[in-house]
Design a protein around this motif. Structure first.
Motif, PDB file in Angstrom:
ATOM      1  N   ILE A  23       0.825  -1.212   0.000  1.00 14.52           N
ATOM      2  CA  ILE A  23       0.000   0.000   0.000  1.00 14.52           C
ATOM      3  C   ILE A  23       0.857   1.260   0.000  1.00 14.52           C
ATOM      4  CG2 ILE A  23      -1.743   1.304   1.296  1.00 14.52           C
ATOM      5  CD1 ILE A  23      -2.763  -1.214  -0.226  1.00 14.52           C
ATOM      6  N   GLU A  51      -4.553   6.512   2.279  1.00 15.06           N
ATOM      7  CA  GLU A  51      -4.281   5.104   2.561  1.00 15.06           C
ATOM      8  C   GLU A  51      -5.573   4.284   2.508  1.00 15.06           C
ATOM      9  OE1 GLU A  51      -1.536   3.099   5.914  1.00 15.06           O
ATOM     10  OE2 GLU A  51      -3.260   4.194   6.707  1.00 15.06           O
ATOM     11  N   ILE A  55      -6.423   1.347  -0.206  1.00 12.34           N
ATOM     12  CA  ILE A  55      -6.785  -0.016   0.209  1.00 12.34           C
ATOM     13  C   ILE A  55      -8.134  -0.393  -0.393  1.00 12.34           C
ATOM     14  CG2 ILE A  55      -7.462  -1.428   2.191  1.00 12.34           C
ATOM     15  CD1 ILE A  55      -5.267   0.110   3.789  1.00 12.34           C
ATOM     16  N   THR A  68       0.423  -3.377   4.497  1.00 12.06           N
ATOM     17  CA  THR A  68      -0.045  -2.045   4.865  1.00 12.06           C
ATOM     18  C   THR A  68       0.958  -1.399   5.801  1.00 12.06           C
ATOM     19  OG1 THR A  68      -1.244  -2.792   6.816  1.00 12.06           O
ATOM     20  CG2 THR A  68      -2.444  -2.799   4.733  1.00 12.06           C
ATOM     21  N   ALA A  72      -2.202   1.686   9.610  1.00 12.84           N
ATOM     22  CA  ALA A  72      -3.446   1.481   8.862  1.00 12.84           C
ATOM     23  C   ALA A  72      -4.523   0.830   9.717  1.00 12.84           C
ATOM     24  CB  ALA A  72      -3.188   0.645   7.609  1.00 12.84           C
ATOM     25  N   THR A  78     -10.521   2.093   8.274  1.00 16.34           N
ATOM     26  CA  THR A  78      -9.604   1.245   7.508  1.00 16.34           C
ATOM     27  C   THR A  78      -9.605  -0.171   8.074  1.00 16.34           C
ATOM     28  OG1 THR A  78      -8.235   3.180   7.029  1.00 16.34           O
ATOM     29  CG2 THR A  78      -7.247   1.028   6.631  1.00 16.34           C
TER      30      THR A  78
END
Length: 87
Positions: A23, A51, A55, A68, A72, A78
């Motif tokens: 990521i 982020e 994702i 990640t 995250a 997330t």
């Protein structure tokens, strides 16, 4: 940082014969900046939003191992996204 998340993701993907995605690398490629530069220039809230979007956009019907960033999973939205789309 530097704990081997990307290395482990690549290794597992190779062993399982599936794809891996990093990521942070995706974000750097899309933004044209290093993660540290994004934090310095645009701040952590911007980075976390980017982020989460990255994702969300990277999930495919095929199996995929995601590497990640360490923070995250600390962001509730997330974390929910990752848990909802993982086996």
């Amino acid at each position: 940082m530097g704990s081997g998340k990307t290395t482990l993701a690549k290794f597992l993907a190779q062993e399982l014969n599936i794809c891996a995605a990093d990521i942070d690398a995706e974000i750097e490629a899309n933004e044209g900046l290093k993660i540290s530069e994004i934090f310095a220039q645009k701040g952590e809230p911007y980075f976390r939003k980017t982020e989460a979007e990255t994702i969300k956009n990277i999930f495919t019907p095929e199996d995929l191992i995601l590497a990640t960033g360490g923070g995250a999973f600390e962001v509730p939205q997330t974390r929910e996204l990752l848990l909802a789309n993982s086996n």
